[in-house]
Design a protein around this motif. Sequence first.
Motif, mmCIF file in Angstrom:
data_model
loop_
_atom_site.group_PDB
_atom_site.id
_atom_site.type_symbol
_atom_site.label_atom_id
_atom_site.label_comp_id
_atom_site.label_asym_id
_atom_site.label_seq_id
_atom_site.Cartn_x
_atom_site.Cartn_y
_atom_site.Cartn_z
ATOM 1 N N ALA A 30 0.834 -1.206 0.000
ATOM 2 C CA ALA A 30 0.000 0.000 0.000
ATOM 3 C C ALA A 30 0.869 1.256 0.000
ATOM 4 O O ALA A 30 0.613 2.204 -0.753
ATOM 5 N N PHE A 31 1.918 1.258 0.820
ATOM 6 C CA PHE A 31 2.819 2.421 0.841
ATOM 7 C C PHE A 31 3.556 2.553 -0.482
ATOM 8 O O PHE A 31 3.777 3.673 -0.960
ATOM 9 N N ALA A 32 3.923 1.451 -1.104
ATOM 10 C CA ALA A 32 4.591 1.508 -2.402
ATOM 11 C C ALA A 32 3.661 2.092 -3.460
ATOM 12 O O ALA A 32 4.083 2.925 -4.277
ATOM 13 N N PHE A 33 2.390 1.671 -3.439
ATOM 14 C CA PHE A 33 1.443 2.206 -4.411
ATOM 15 C C PHE A 33 1.256 3.704 -4.215
ATOM 16 O O PHE A 33 1.310 4.474 -5.176
ATOM 17 N N VAL A 34 1.046 4.119 -2.970
ATOM 18 C CA VAL A 34 0.868 5.549 -2.702
ATOM 19 C C VAL A 34 2.150 6.307 -3.028
ATOM 20 O O VAL A 34 2.095 7.443 -3.509
ATOM 21 N N GLY A 35 3.290 5.679 -2.811
ATOM 22 C CA GLY A 35 4.559 6.315 -3.155
ATOM 23 C C GLY A 35 4.745 6.496 -4.648
ATOM 24 O O GLY A 35 5.423 7.421 -5.089
ATOM 25 N N LEU A 36 4.123 5.635 -5.443
ATOM 26 C CA LEU A 36 4.230 5.736 -6.906
ATOM 27 C C LEU A 36 3.163 6.630 -7.519
ATOM 28 O O LEU A 36 3.390 7.251 -8.553
ATOM 29 N N VAL A 37 1.977 6.665 -6.905
ATOM 30 C CA VAL A 37 0.854 7.443 -7.446
ATOM 31 C C VAL A 37 0.630 8.638 -6.524
ATOM 32 O O VAL A 37 0.015 8.515 -5.470
#
Length: 133
Positions: free
Chosen positions: A10-17
């Motif tokens: 989830a943090f990776a997704f938010v970090g990318l988007v």
Amino acid sequence: MGVLAAVLAAFAFVGLVDPNEPGHYPACPLLRLTGLYCPGCGGLRSAYAVAHGEPLAALGGNALAVLGYLGFAVVWLRWFVECVRWRTAGPVGAVASTGPVVALRAVHGWVLSGAVLGFTVIRNLPFGSFLTP
């Protein structure tokens, strides 16, 4: 390990988007309807800042969310250490039963609810504008 993997994903997704760019995430319905900030407003922006290693920006996005992230990390790490300790010291083939990592009582729920309510009220008052995202 599954919970940790889900949180990191989830943090990776938010970090990318980037949530700072419009159109990627829906707007907060409470903010949209009333103009009031809910306790979660700015949480995605703070997660984005945490993912990019910017702790001051994360606190500016949502200080309560940052405390929640830290609380989760502490509880998860303590749980993990207890599981590893039990596995190395416990009998072979036995099922781990270490109990809860943090024994929660009713007072903890009341304190947490009061803190969230207080944070929400203060961030919507003129003198609490430093808590708005």
